[in-house]
Scaffold this motif. Structure first.
Motif, short mmCIF file in Angstrom:
data_model
loop_
_atom_site.label_atom_id
_atom_site.label_comp_id
_atom_site.label_asym_id
_atom_site.label_seq_id
_atom_site.Cartn_x
_atom_site.Cartn_y
_atom_site.Cartn_z
N LYS A 54 0.83 -1.12 0.26
CA LYS A 54 0.04 -0.01 -0.04
C LYS A 54 0.89 1.30 0.04
O LYS A 54 1.96 1.10 0.32
N ARG A 55 0.34 2.40 -0.50
CA ARG A 55 0.91 3.73 -0.27
C ARG A 55 0.20 4.63 0.46
O ARG A 55 -0.77 4.97 0.17
N LYS A 57 -0.48 7.81 3.02
CA LYS A 57 0.04 9.25 3.05
C LYS A 57 -0.78 9.93 4.30
O LYS A 57 -1.68 9.42 4.82
N VAL A 127 4.24 8.05 3.67
CA VAL A 127 5.15 8.90 2.78
C VAL A 127 4.78 10.26 3.05
O VAL A 127 3.72 11.01 3.52
N SER A 136 2.23 12.01 -3.42
CA SER A 136 2.27 10.65 -4.03
C SER A 136 1.33 9.77 -3.45
O SER A 136 1.46 9.43 -2.27
N HIS A 137 0.49 9.20 -4.42
CA HIS A 137 -0.45 8.13 -3.74
C HIS A 137 -0.93 7.19 -4.57
O HIS A 137 -1.26 7.42 -5.84
N HIS A 138 -0.94 6.00 -4.07
CA HIS A 138 -1.58 4.90 -4.91
C HIS A 138 -2.16 3.87 -3.94
O HIS A 138 -1.40 3.70 -2.91
#
Length: 167
Positions: A54-55, A57, A127, A136-138
């Protein structure tokens, strides 16, 4: 006057799209369908593997769903030692939502005796925001709480012709 009106509408549209991008937060369901539980014996890295895909934030949330258990956010050393005596955060409601309020690492363990040692623990890396104010996000398999950049881009593509027709 018509040129001012047209310029104002263009700037307003850009501001709207920019704001939509900044307010994009995500909620993640820890462990997805299996929730927060002791993983199978041969999969003690289950939660770390899940989180590493996972990303996260700042201001994203993670939801822990569990039965007859608890979740604790602890320091790195307590994570390594499965020490539940000094948690920074504790909940045993069965449906805990935790907001990731800063960048860096978060360490989670189960507060139930023996569960952490059996692999019910997780490291989450959040992040840092980039210099432009965006992030930045995914996120796969997550629930999007607000509109994504793609929608904002489509909005601009379809709104611009309308704005210029008003001028």
């Amino acid at each position: 006057m018509a040129a001012f009106k047209s310029s104002f509408l263009v700037v307003a549209a850009f501001c709207l799209v920019y704001q939509l991008q900044l307010s994009h937060c995500t909620e993640f369901d820890v462990g997805e369908r299996g929730g927060w539980a002791v993983p199978p014996t041969n999969d003690t890295d289950f939660y770390d593997n899940w989180a590493s895909k996972k990303r996260f934030k700042v201001d994203d949330t993670i939801r822990f769903k569990y039965k007859k258990d608890s979740v604790m956010e602890v320091k790195k050393g307590d994570y390594k030692e499965c020490n539940s005596s000094r948690p920074n955060f504790f909940s045993n409601t069965g449906n805990t939502i935790y907001t990731l309020n800063r960048s860096g690492f978060f360490y989670f363990i189960s507060g139930s005796t023996g569960h952490c040692e059996m692999g019910q623990r997780m490291i989450v890396w959040v992040v840092a925001q980039d210099g432009s104010g965006g992030t930045s996000h995914h996120a796969s398999n997550s629930n999007t709480l607000n509109v994504s950049f793609s929608f904002g881009l489509l909005l601009v593509i379809f709104v611009f012709p309308f704005i210029f027709s008003l001028a």
